[in-house]
Design an enzyme around this catalytic site. Structure first.
Site, PDB file in Angstrom:
ATOM      1  N   SER A  25       7.379   5.064   9.809  1.00 43.55           N
ATOM      2  CA  SER A  25       7.460   3.878   8.957  1.00 43.55           C
ATOM      3  C   SER A  25       6.085   3.235   8.799  1.00 43.55           C
ATOM      4  CB  SER A  25       8.444   2.874   9.554  1.00 43.55           C
ATOM      5  OG  SER A  25       7.786   2.102  10.524  1.00 43.55           O
ATOM      6  N   LYS A  26       6.030   2.300   7.860  1.00 44.14           N
ATOM      7  CA  LYS A  26       4.776   1.600   7.582  1.00 44.14           C
ATOM      8  C   LYS A  26       4.280   0.880   8.828  1.00 44.14           C
ATOM      9  CE  LYS A  26       5.098   0.978   2.654  1.00 44.14           C
ATOM     10  NZ  LYS A  26       4.782   0.179   1.491  1.00 44.14           N
ATOM     11  N   ARG A  27       5.201   0.477   9.670  1.00 44.64           N
ATOM     12  CA  ARG A  27       4.815  -0.301  10.841  1.00 44.64           C
ATOM     13  C   ARG A  27       4.339   0.564  12.013  1.00 44.64           C
ATOM     14  NH1 ARG A  27       8.726  -2.409   8.322  1.00 44.64           N
ATOM     15  NH2 ARG A  27      10.184  -1.012   9.330  1.00 44.64           N
ATOM     16  N   ASP A  28       4.632   1.872  11.952  1.00 45.12           N
ATOM     17  CA  ASP A  28       4.308   2.728  13.107  1.00 45.12           C
ATOM     18  C   ASP A  28       2.823   2.863  13.365  1.00 45.12           C
ATOM     19  OD1 ASP A  28       6.858   3.288  13.879  1.00 45.12           O
ATOM     20  OD2 ASP A  28       7.072   4.930  12.446  1.00 45.12           O
ATOM     21  N   PRO A  80       0.847  -1.202   0.000  1.00 41.50           N
ATOM     22  CA  PRO A  80       0.000   0.000   0.000  1.00 41.50           C
ATOM     23  C   PRO A  80       0.878   1.246   0.000  1.00 41.50           C
ATOM     24  CG  PRO A  80       0.131  -0.936   2.201  1.00 41.50           C
ATOM     25  CD  PRO A  80       0.836  -1.890   1.311  1.00 41.50           C
TER      26      PRO A  80
END
Ligand code: GLU
Length: 509
Positions: A263-266, A17
């Site tokens: 980041s994408k994970r945050d 995404p």
């Protein structure tokens, strides 16, 4: 290139995404193009087939559409420089790789992945890092150390090869970046990057430069993480005899707390989305939240993003897309990263909630009501929305704040009842119910309030006591909009019904 039409591109790789940082890159490109009467292209950079994620390309296009970022040329739109998906341009890149070999700027390298891994491991064991560069390329298996016959033989025998850029020795590559000013890199710090892979596909670097040239891109506006690639790209343009576009490397978007890049994970970890739209990972089925599904207006999301790194130079904070186009200037994009602020993002949504026409909000709110099985006339919903939007950040807040406009209370808030439902209150409410039965004035808040106040005074009741208990009957709790306005909206019969219900259902505690 002075009179050339401005052309910019957003060139995402469909590897998942689109992160909100990516949306900002697209937005800045779009604003810059529109401001300067130029073109905005969407190019899908899918040359790394190992990282291809199904659905990602559609997601990118849907996200841009949701944000109101309109594409002039692209995969769906077509255009004179198509195809706009790099995998469909495959045949085109080899010619340029060969051209670079002929001009002595690139070479064939036959080293196998296993050989390179062994070299890396060996260097590591000595505490060093192996780099394919001017210092090592003379001892490796490539066309710089073989004669032409040997090279041709290997190729015709089907030996796998890659094409590498021959990085010049000790050259200072200087380039000006619109945001960062003059940037200089020394080539001795760079390696001989692979330009063309053994699977017949170009790498990002070659495809990106070739396409930016063929698509007549005048300005490359992209994230800071690509700044280290700029010298190689500049050298590629030079080696191919082309003029470089102008570069602008955007600052990072930083985490709201702590250090580093968002980041994408945050996102879901920190309690806010990092993606414009919700995304379901096609391999793991893991769902990541999105601004759209979390109830943000696209205008608020875009407005917030525009101010992450760009500063209009005025106090203005609310910008429509048209206003952003008008005000945008790359010269006002800062070098340093900007901290993402999820609370401020909510603030923007609240501002747009207030700004949006009641009709438009009512239509969206009606969808939510329908999901709850409530069918209310649109003009009624418009009135409710107009009354409550100042108190709402998201559409569901209007329900939280105003459910009693649509349904009678089914429960009464315990704490409020304890505090407000005193001895004598039920009898008082009964009298109020009869007052409304007798009431013949206009069923209109102002008129009702006047007559009712006189009635309260006549009975020598405390106004606070009456109003608080009355509110519990109508709303179910000590909350909500102006009580007489609520009564006006729900109507005479419903008001009386709720008063009687309360008397029958609330007990004194
Ligand atoms: N495909 C690269 C990306 O995914 C594009 C970088 C660039 O704009 O040059 O971000």
């Amino acid at each position: 290139m002075n009179n050339q039409k401005i052309r910019v591109r957003f060139a995402p790789s469909p590897t998942g995404p689109l992160h909100m940082g990516g949306v900002r890159t697209a937005l800045f490109n779009y604003l810059f193009a529109r401001k300067n009467g130029g073109d905005f292209l969407l190019r899908i950079e899918d040359t790394d087939q190992t990282r291809y994620v199904p659905g990602a390309e559609e997601y990118i296009m849907e996200a841009l559409r949701w944000c109101g970022i309109k594409i002039d040329e692209g995969v769906q739109e077509g255009g004179p420089c198509g195809p706009y998906r790099q995998s469909e341009r495959k045949a085109l890149y080899k010619e340029f790789a060969l051209r670079l070999i002929e001009s002595g700027n690139a070479y064939y390298a036959f080293d196998t992945p296993e050989e390179l891994d062994a070299l890396r491991a060996e260097h590591e064991s000595r505490g060093e890092t192996f780099t394919y560069n001017a210092a090592t390329r003379g001892q490796l298996r490539n066309s710089l150390v073989m004669n032409a016959v040997e090279v041709q033989k290997l190729i015709s025998e089907g030996e796998k090869y890659v094409v590498r850029f021959k990085m010049p020795v000790n050259v200072d590559v200087t380039e000006s970046d619109i945001i960062r000013g003059t940037v200089t890199f020394n080539t001795d710090r760079l390696d001989d990057k692979v330009l063309f892979k053994s699977d017949g596909m170009p790498t990002y670097h070659l495809a990106n430069v070739v396409d930016d040239h063929l698509m007549q891109i005048t300005h490359v506006i992209r994230g800071e993480e690509w700044l280290p690639s700029m010298p190689l790209h500049v050298l590629l343009y030079q080696s191919l005899g082309w003029e470089s576009p102008k570069f602008a490397h955007l600052p990072l978007i930083l985490k709201p707390v702590g250090k580093g890049k968002l980041s994408k994970r945050d996102g879901d970890k920190m309690g806010f989305p990092v993606f414009p739209l919700q995304w379901t990972d096609p391999f793991t089925n893991e769902v990541s939240s999105g601004y759209r599904e979390d109830g943000y207006f696209p205008e608020a999301f875009v407005n917030m993003l525009a101010l992450l790194g760009w500063n209009p130079g005025t106090e203005q904070e609310i910008f429509s897309m048209e206003e952003l186009i008008e005000a945008f200037d790359l010269a006002r994009v800062g070098k340093s990263g900007s901290k993402f602020d999820p609370e401020k993002t909510k603030w923007f949504n609240h501002q747009y909630m207030i700004l949006k026409p009641d009709n438009e909000l009512a239509e969206s709110f009606n969808v939510l009501l329908k999901e709850k099985g409530i069918d209310a006339p649109l003009d009624y919903v418009v009135k409710v929305v107009a009354m409550l939007k100042e108190r709402a950040t998201f559409l569901p807040d209007i329900w939280e704040q105003g459910f009693y406009f649509f349904e009678a209370p089914t429960a009464y808030n315990e704490k409020d009842v304890k505090k407000r439902w005193k001895e004598g209150v039920p009898e008082m409410i009964e009298q109020i119910a009869s007052f409304f039965v007798r009431y013949e004035g206009a069923w209109e808040a102002f008129q009702m309030k006047e007559t009712f106040s006189a009635f309260v005074t006549e009975n020598e009741w405390g106004f606070g006591l009456v109003m608080n208990a009355f509110r519990i009957c109508i709303v179910g709790a000590s909350m909500g909009a102006d009580l007489f306005e609520i009564c006006e909206m729900i109507g005479k019969d419903e008001t009386i019904k709720r008063l009687n219900n309360a008397v029958n259902n609330i007990s004194i505690v």
